[in-house]
Design a protein around this motif. Structure first.
Motif, PDB file in Angstrom:
ATOM      1  N   SER A  36       0.719 -51.225   0.976  1.00 40.98           N
ATOM      2  CA  SER A  36       0.923 -52.152  -0.141  1.00 40.98           C
ATOM      3  C   SER A  36       1.183 -53.421   0.758  1.00 40.98           C
ATOM      4  CB  SER A  36       2.111 -51.784  -0.812  1.00 40.98           C
ATOM      5  OG  SER A  36       2.140 -50.801  -1.603  1.00 40.98           O
ATOM      6  N   ALA A  37       0.665 -54.361   0.038  1.00 40.30           N
ATOM      7  CA  ALA A  37       0.510 -55.943   0.501  1.00 40.30           C
ATOM      8  C   ALA A  37       0.950 -56.564  -0.596  1.00 40.30           C
ATOM      9  CB  ALA A  37      -0.519 -56.264   1.286  1.00 40.30           C
ATOM     10  N   VAL A  38       1.506 -58.022  -0.297  1.00 40.79           N
ATOM     11  CA  VAL A  38       1.877 -59.107  -1.331  1.00 40.79           C
ATOM     12  C   VAL A  38       1.075 -60.125  -0.872  1.00 40.79           C
ATOM     13  CG1 VAL A  38       3.974 -58.092  -1.961  1.00 40.79           C
ATOM     14  CG2 VAL A  38       3.919 -59.737   0.002  1.00 40.79           C
ATOM     15  N   LEU A  39       0.866 -60.824  -2.033  1.00 37.17           N
ATOM     16  CA  LEU A  39       0.214 -62.269  -1.897  1.00 37.17           C
ATOM     17  C   LEU A  39       1.506 -63.283  -2.231  1.00 37.17           C
ATOM     18  CD1 LEU A  39      -2.675 -60.906  -2.678  1.00 37.17           C
ATOM     19  CD2 LEU A  39      -3.083 -62.997  -3.662  1.00 37.17           C
ATOM     20  N   ARG A  40       1.905 -64.085  -1.217  1.00 37.58           N
ATOM     21  CA  ARG A  40       2.964 -64.934  -0.939  1.00 37.58           C
ATOM     22  C   ARG A  40       2.830 -66.397  -0.938  1.00 37.58           C
ATOM     23  NH1 ARG A  40       7.494 -61.673   0.031  1.00 37.58           N
ATOM     24  NH2 ARG A  40       6.495 -60.576   1.374  1.00 37.58           N
ATOM     25  N   ALA A  41       3.550 -67.009  -1.651  1.00 40.05           N
ATOM     26  CA  ALA A  41       3.317 -68.460  -1.838  1.00 40.05           C
ATOM     27  C   ALA A  41       4.248 -68.996  -0.541  1.00 40.05           C
ATOM     28  CB  ALA A  41       4.197 -69.069  -3.054  1.00 40.05           C
ATOM     29  N   ARG A  42       3.489 -70.024   0.037  1.00 39.34           N
ATOM     30  CA  ARG A  42       4.097 -70.625   1.362  1.00 39.34           C
ATOM     31  C   ARG A  42       4.351 -71.819   1.251  1.00 39.34           C
ATOM     32  NH1 ARG A  42      -0.133 -67.452   5.451  1.00 39.34           N
ATOM     33  NH2 ARG A  42       0.956 -65.414   5.594  1.00 39.34           N
ATOM     34  N   GLU A  43       4.098 -72.462  -0.033  1.00 38.86           N
ATOM     35  CA  GLU A  43       4.497 -73.649  -0.451  1.00 38.86           C
ATOM     36  C   GLU A  43       4.943 -73.718  -1.996  1.00 38.86           C
ATOM     37  OE1 GLU A  43       1.603 -76.704  -0.353  1.00 38.86           O
ATOM     38  OE2 GLU A  43      -0.033 -75.320  -0.077  1.00 38.86           O
ATOM     39  N   PRO A  44       5.529 -74.871  -2.542  1.00 36.04           N
ATOM     40  CA  PRO A  44       5.732 -75.112  -3.724  1.00 36.04           C
ATOM     41  C   PRO A  44       4.244 -74.965  -4.589  1.00 36.04           C
ATOM     42  CG  PRO A  44       7.145 -76.451  -2.724  1.00 36.04           C
ATOM     43  CD  PRO A  44       6.019 -75.945  -1.864  1.00 36.04           C
ATOM     44  N   LEU A  45       4.158 -74.183  -5.466  1.00 33.35           N
ATOM     45  CA  LEU A  45       2.988 -74.154  -6.419  1.00 33.35           C
ATOM     46  C   LEU A  45       2.883 -73.882  -7.713  1.00 33.35           C
ATOM     47  CD1 LEU A  45       1.846 -71.163  -6.659  1.00 33.35           C
ATOM     48  CD2 LEU A  45       1.293 -71.249  -4.292  1.00 33.35           C
ATOM     49  N   VAL A  46       2.036 -74.158  -8.554  1.00 37.26           N
ATOM     50  CA  VAL A  46       1.862 -73.751  -9.917  1.00 37.26           C
ATOM     51  C   VAL A  46       0.907 -72.516 -10.029  1.00 37.26           C
ATOM     52  CG1 VAL A  46       1.346 -74.390 -12.528  1.00 37.26           C
ATOM     53  CG2 VAL A  46       2.468 -75.715 -11.158  1.00 37.26           C
ATOM     54  N   ALA A  47       1.327 -71.657 -10.538  1.00 37.87           N
ATOM     55  CA  ALA A  47       0.250 -70.342 -10.189  1.00 37.87           C
ATOM     56  C   ALA A  47      -0.817 -70.406 -11.300  1.00 37.87           C
ATOM     57  CB  ALA A  47       1.202 -69.157 -10.468  1.00 37.87           C
ATOM     58  N   ALA A  48      -1.876 -69.842 -10.755  1.00 37.15           N
ATOM     59  CA  ALA A  48      -2.997 -69.917 -11.664  1.00 37.15           C
ATOM     60  C   ALA A  48      -4.110 -68.635 -11.245  1.00 37.15           C
ATOM     61  CB  ALA A  48      -3.985 -71.178 -11.546  1.00 37.15           C
ATOM     62  N   GLY A  49      -4.512 -67.742 -11.800  1.00 41.56           N
ATOM     63  CA  GLY A  49      -5.536 -66.710 -11.366  1.00 41.56           C
ATOM     64  C   GLY A  49      -4.927 -65.622 -10.716  1.00 41.56           C
ATOM     65  N   LEU A  50      -3.516 -65.329 -10.732  1.00 39.02           N
ATOM     66  CA  LEU A  50      -3.125 -64.114  -9.938  1.00 39.02           C
ATOM     67  C   LEU A  50      -3.410 -62.735 -10.459  1.00 39.02           C
ATOM     68  CD1 LEU A  50      -1.716 -64.367  -7.271  1.00 39.02           C
ATOM     69  CD2 LEU A  50      -1.150 -66.610  -8.839  1.00 39.02           C
ATOM     70  N   GLU A  51      -3.486 -62.593 -11.772  1.00 41.69           N
ATOM     71  CA  GLU A  51      -3.682 -61.497 -12.680  1.00 41.69           C
ATOM     72  C   GLU A  51      -5.133 -61.437 -12.997  1.00 41.69           C
ATOM     73  OE1 GLU A  51      -2.526 -58.295 -16.249  1.00 41.69           O
ATOM     74  OE2 GLU A  51      -1.351 -60.337 -15.918  1.00 41.69           O
ATOM     75  N   SER A  52      -5.436 -62.688 -13.664  1.00 42.62           N
ATOM     76  CA  SER A  52      -7.010 -62.787 -14.213  1.00 42.62           C
ATOM     77  C   SER A  52      -8.122 -62.974 -13.048  1.00 42.62           C
ATOM     78  CB  SER A  52      -7.000 -63.838 -15.151  1.00 42.62           C
ATOM     79  OG  SER A  52      -6.545 -65.157 -14.438  1.00 42.62           O
ATOM     80  N   VAL A  53      -7.641 -63.257 -11.710  1.00 38.12           N
ATOM     81  CA  VAL A  53      -8.855 -63.553 -10.742  1.00 38.12           C
ATOM     82  C   VAL A  53      -8.589 -62.528  -9.565  1.00 38.12           C
ATOM     83  CG1 VAL A  53     -10.005 -65.067  -9.253  1.00 38.12           C
ATOM     84  CG2 VAL A  53      -9.325 -65.767 -11.721  1.00 38.12           C
ATOM     85  N   ALA A  54      -7.349 -62.666  -8.868  1.00 33.15           N
ATOM     86  CA  ALA A  54      -7.206 -61.865  -7.765  1.00 33.15           C
ATOM     87  C   ALA A  54      -7.253 -60.429  -7.887  1.00 33.15           C
ATOM     88  CB  ALA A  54      -5.941 -62.616  -7.112  1.00 33.15           C
ATOM     89  N   ALA A  55      -6.315 -59.974  -8.798  1.00 29.60           N
ATOM     90  CA  ALA A  55      -6.034 -58.831  -9.104  1.00 29.60           C
ATOM     91  C   ALA A  55      -7.475 -58.079  -9.530  1.00 29.60           C
ATOM     92  CB  ALA A  55      -5.038 -58.469 -10.299  1.00 29.60           C
TER      93      ALA A  55
END
Length: 282
Positions: A36-55
């Motif tokens: 298992s691995a995680v995609l992790r934020a390394r700076e403040p951000l607004v999420a876009a495309g985690l489920e719809s694109v990356a997954a």
């Protein structure tokens, strides 16, 4: 986003990166290992495309991979926040890592920059919109990211509406003639917008009954004059050179829409990493 269109794009991106295979991963792992691995934020951000694109990248690569815990699009994430967890074949996770990260770093960057512009005009009626100044091949994704950041979409393509710009006018000879020709040829369902660089051109647009006027590269005082001149007779878009330093002043002139090319052509990618959680024995 329509997955029929999206999947075609994502498969193309995977083909580009994999080409004839992942030599490194295939040399080190047998294909039986899972983890298992995680995609992790390394700076403040607004999420876009985690489920719809990356997954979806991971799923298209290997339907047995399981993605969970995706942060909803449009959500603000702090440094260290887990954005998505992916579990399954070590080989498949590593093969999809770069494509998934490249895309969400880009999309989160656009969403984050868009949110900053949207926040800057709070209290004004103006909406923040994108332009066609997108990365070739990524328009569908980048315009989606603008919406995740709270912005609106302008035209997706040249077929979405009539927008008579300075070069159309220069080649045709006048706004009036360009509008006449457009009305004669365009379907009745298509709106007509005209770009105006001067107050004289705004007056010509009004005389033609143009429903949407784009005020191009006007400073705030000139924008106010144009807004007063139009007096509600057309929808007003401001465009040209707008950035975080100027967007508030632009909005305060009373325009309805502010189109910002920088949302897609100059947004910096967000720093997102893939961190390994565990490797399970086969």
């Amino acid at each position: 986003m329509d997955t029929f269109l999206l999947d075609e794009l994502l498969r193309g991106f995977l083909r580009e990166d994999l080409e004839h295979g992942d030599i490194t991963t295939e040399a080190i792992f047998s294909g039986a290992e899972t983890g298992s691995a995680v995609l992790r934020a390394r700076e403040p951000l607004v999420a876009a495309g985690l489920e719809s694109v990356a997954a979806r990248v991971f799923w298209l690569l290997d339907e047995r991979l399981r993605c969970s815990g995706s942060i909803p699009d449009g959500t603000c994430a702090a440094p260290g926040a887990t954005l998505l967890t992916v579990s399954g074949s070590v080989r498949s996770i590593l093969r999809g890592e770069r494509v998934a990260l490249n895309l969400v770093q880009r999309l989160c960057g656009i969403a984050t920059l868009t949110r900053k512009h949207v926040d800057a005009v709070q209290g004004c009626k103006a909406a923040v919109a994108d332009t066609r100044k997108t990365t070739p091949g990524l328009r569908l994704l980048e315009k989606y990211a603008v919406r995740c950041g709270g912005g609106r979409n302008h035209r997706f393509s040249l077929s979405d509406g009539v927008l008579i710009k300075d070069n159309h006018i220069a080649a045709c000879g006048s706004i009036s003639e360009a509008v006449r020709r457009a009305r004669a040829a365009a379907p009745h369902t298509i709106n007509i917008e005209v770009e105006a660089d001067t107050l004289a051109q705004v007056e010509e647009c009004l005389a033609c009954g143009v429903p949407v006027i784009m005020l191009d590269n006007m400073d705030a005082p000139m924008l106010r004059q144009a807004v007063e001149l139009i007096a509600g007779r057309a929808l007003i878009e401001a465009s040209g050179g707008v950035n975080l330093r100027t967007v508030r002043a632009t909005a305060e002139t009373g325009v309805d829409i502010i189109s910002v090319g920088a949302l897609t052509h100059s947004a910096p990618a967000c720093d997102i990493g893939l961190d390994w959680l565990e490797q399970l024995a086969p």
